[in-house]
Design an enzyme around this catalytic site. Structure first.
Site, PDB file in Angstrom:
ATOM      1  CG  ASP A 146     -29.698  68.044 -17.693  1.00  0.00           C
ATOM      2  OD1 ASP A 146     -30.245  67.783 -16.617  1.00  0.00           O
ATOM      3  OD2 ASP A 146     -28.989  67.234 -18.325  1.00  0.00           O
ATOM      4  CB  THR A 148     -27.034  64.244 -14.675  1.00  0.00           C
ATOM      5  OG1 THR A 148     -27.262  64.663 -13.336  1.00  0.00           O
ATOM      6  CG2 THR A 148     -26.304  62.923 -14.696  1.00  0.00           C
ATOM      7  CG  ASP A 347     -28.131  64.526 -20.943  1.00  0.00           C
ATOM      8  OD1 ASP A 347     -28.749  65.230 -20.124  1.00  0.00           O
ATOM      9  OD2 ASP A 347     -27.631  63.428 -20.654  1.00  0.00           O
TER      10      ASP A 347
END
Ligand SMILES: [Mg+2]
Length: 459
Positions: A146, A148, A347
């Protein structure tokens, strides 16, 4: 980048509200919410996940069916041809075979290595929730990451300050912007104010503060009206920047920086740019994974421009932008159907379904609870270097398990034929059940001692 929300804009459950409070209307509840759908996807993904059969299980599948017939065979052989009392002699031999073949060490081989390896990981900031992922991690050939909050810090910070007037310093530009932004709740305000504070700039008092929704903000500083905002604000103010300035700011936007202009008295004084910076260790970690022959792909919900900027800066093997949680999940499934062993690092709540689906899910310790719950590994500091550590640890644990299996079997391979009495016809000796018990214990001790060696491994 945080998204500015205004009155009437839709908001999504499970997202973060940066600052301030607001009143919202719930349009969907219960199982209709996006959050409930994500939880549902996570559950389905973890249920459908193929169980990893550990190495000891595979070995045990052959071991037991071989040992039992040997014991029975030795009983039959010695009951017929053995010395008198042949029945007692045959019985002792059959039992000795079973004692020495007792798979205590086989049972210890995997759990011991994994227990010591898990402890080793924890001291290095790699928390392993599903022990079995240690066996799977080494086989991973595609890493899906991922953007960001995983590759990047996940929070904007100041990138550059530019003044177009020789009489106005860059600190002054930053000071003006920070003074205005200190009264603002704009998502980027915090980054600008923080930058001014680290430079110890003293902010000026702002009066007549006003927010021009979607364009920028304005206020009086030292009896001058100052505006800061985007290109729309420049248009409002009737300011047309030079061709060279436009080129420069477009260049910054193309590498995913957000440009904020500062205007006073119909003059463009300068600009500030803000971006979500790439974490310090992301580049080296990704590069190292690629050198080990792994493909690294980025999946992000962010826009194509920003995604391309990050992918180019890191030299990724591929990227997909504007991905929804379900798209990330499907991409992982698609890779797995192509016979890839996939590790996924993320996250956010939006990563949770893909983390649960991946062969190895890796959550950032700095991320959301949903991600940590769905993943088998958590990197405490949220540093991608942890993936390399997890792989090294996996490699060390796997070879340790193999050594343990060797120790579990070497005594059996030598002991079982002796126990079955192969030496009796030639030398007239057979293995006493007591010696068999000793050999059996020795194999367990060897396995335990070997497992403890994992504590000294360098990851
Ligand atoms: Mg994220």
């Amino acid at each position: 980048m945080p998204v500015e929300k205004n009155q009437g804009d839709p908001v999504t459950g499970g997202t973060l509200n940066g600052t301030g409070s607001f009143e919202m209307k719930a349009l969907r509840i219960g199982s209709d919410t996006l959050l409930a759908q994500i939880i549902d996807m996570v559950n389905k993904a973890s249920r459908s996940k193929a169980p990893i059969q550990n190495m000891a299980d595979r070995v045990a599948k052959f071991f037991v069916p071989i040992v039992v017939p040997i014991s029975i065979l030795s009983f039959a052989v010695w009951a017929i041809w053995g010395p008198e009392p042949s029945f007692v002699f045959a019985f002792a031999n059959a039992v000795t075979v079973l004692i020495i073949a007792c798979p205590c060490a086989l049972g210890l081989a995997t759990p011991m290595s994994i227990m010591v390896g898990t402890g080793k990981g924890a001291t290095a900031g790699v928390l392993i929730k599903e022990a079995k992922v240690l066996e799977e991690m080494e086989k991973v050939n595609v890493v899906v990451i991922d953007k960001t909050g995983t590759i990047t810090e996940g929070k904007p910070s100041l990138k550059s300050v530019k003044s177009f007037h020789s009489s106005i310093s860059e600190d002054k530009i930053l000071m003006l912007a920070a003074s205005l932004e200190s009264s603002s709740e704009h998502p980027l305000a915090e980054a600008i104010v923080r930058a001014a504070k680290t430079k110890n700039l003293s902010l000026s008092e702002v009066t007549n503060f006003e927010s021009i929704t979607g364009h920028g903000i304005t206020g009086m500083i030292d009896s001058k009206k100052v505006f800061i905002g985007n290109a729309k604000l420049l248009k409002d103010q009737g300011v047309t920047p030079d061709e060279s300035i436009l080129k420069e700011t477009e260049g910054r936007q193309s590498v995913s920086e957000t440009v904020i202009f500062i205007v006073a008295q119909l003059q463009l004084l300068g600009y500030i740019s803000v971006a979500d910076p790439i974490k310090a260790n992301s580049k080296t970690a990704i590069h190292e994974l690629q050198q080990q022959g792994l493909k690294v792909i980025m999946l992000t919900g962010d826009n194509k421009n920003t995604a391309k900027g990050v992918a180019d800066a890191l030299g990724l093997d591929g990227y997909e932008a504007e991905y929804l949680p379900v798209d990330k999940l499907n991409k992982v499934k698609e890779l797995q159907q192509g016979n890839k062993i996939v590790a996924m690092a993320g996250d956010g709540i939006n990563d949770a379904p893909a983390l649960a689906q991946a062969n190895v899910g890796i959550a950032m310790g700095t991320g959301t609870d949903a991600a940590i719950q769905s993943a088998g590994i958590t990197l405490v500091k949220g540093d991608l270097q942890g993936i390399i550590k997890a792989r090294k640890l996996s490699h060390a644990v796997i070879s340790n398990i193999k050594q343990n299996l060797f120790f579990a079997f070497v005594y059996n391979v030598i002991g079982i034929p002796l126990a079955a009495g192969v030496l009796y016809p030639f030398f007239g000796i057979f293995l006493s059940p007591m010696l068999a018990a000793l050999a059996m214990s020795l194999s367990s001790v060897s396995v335990i001692v070997n497992s403890l060696r994992l504590r000294t491994v360098k990851i």
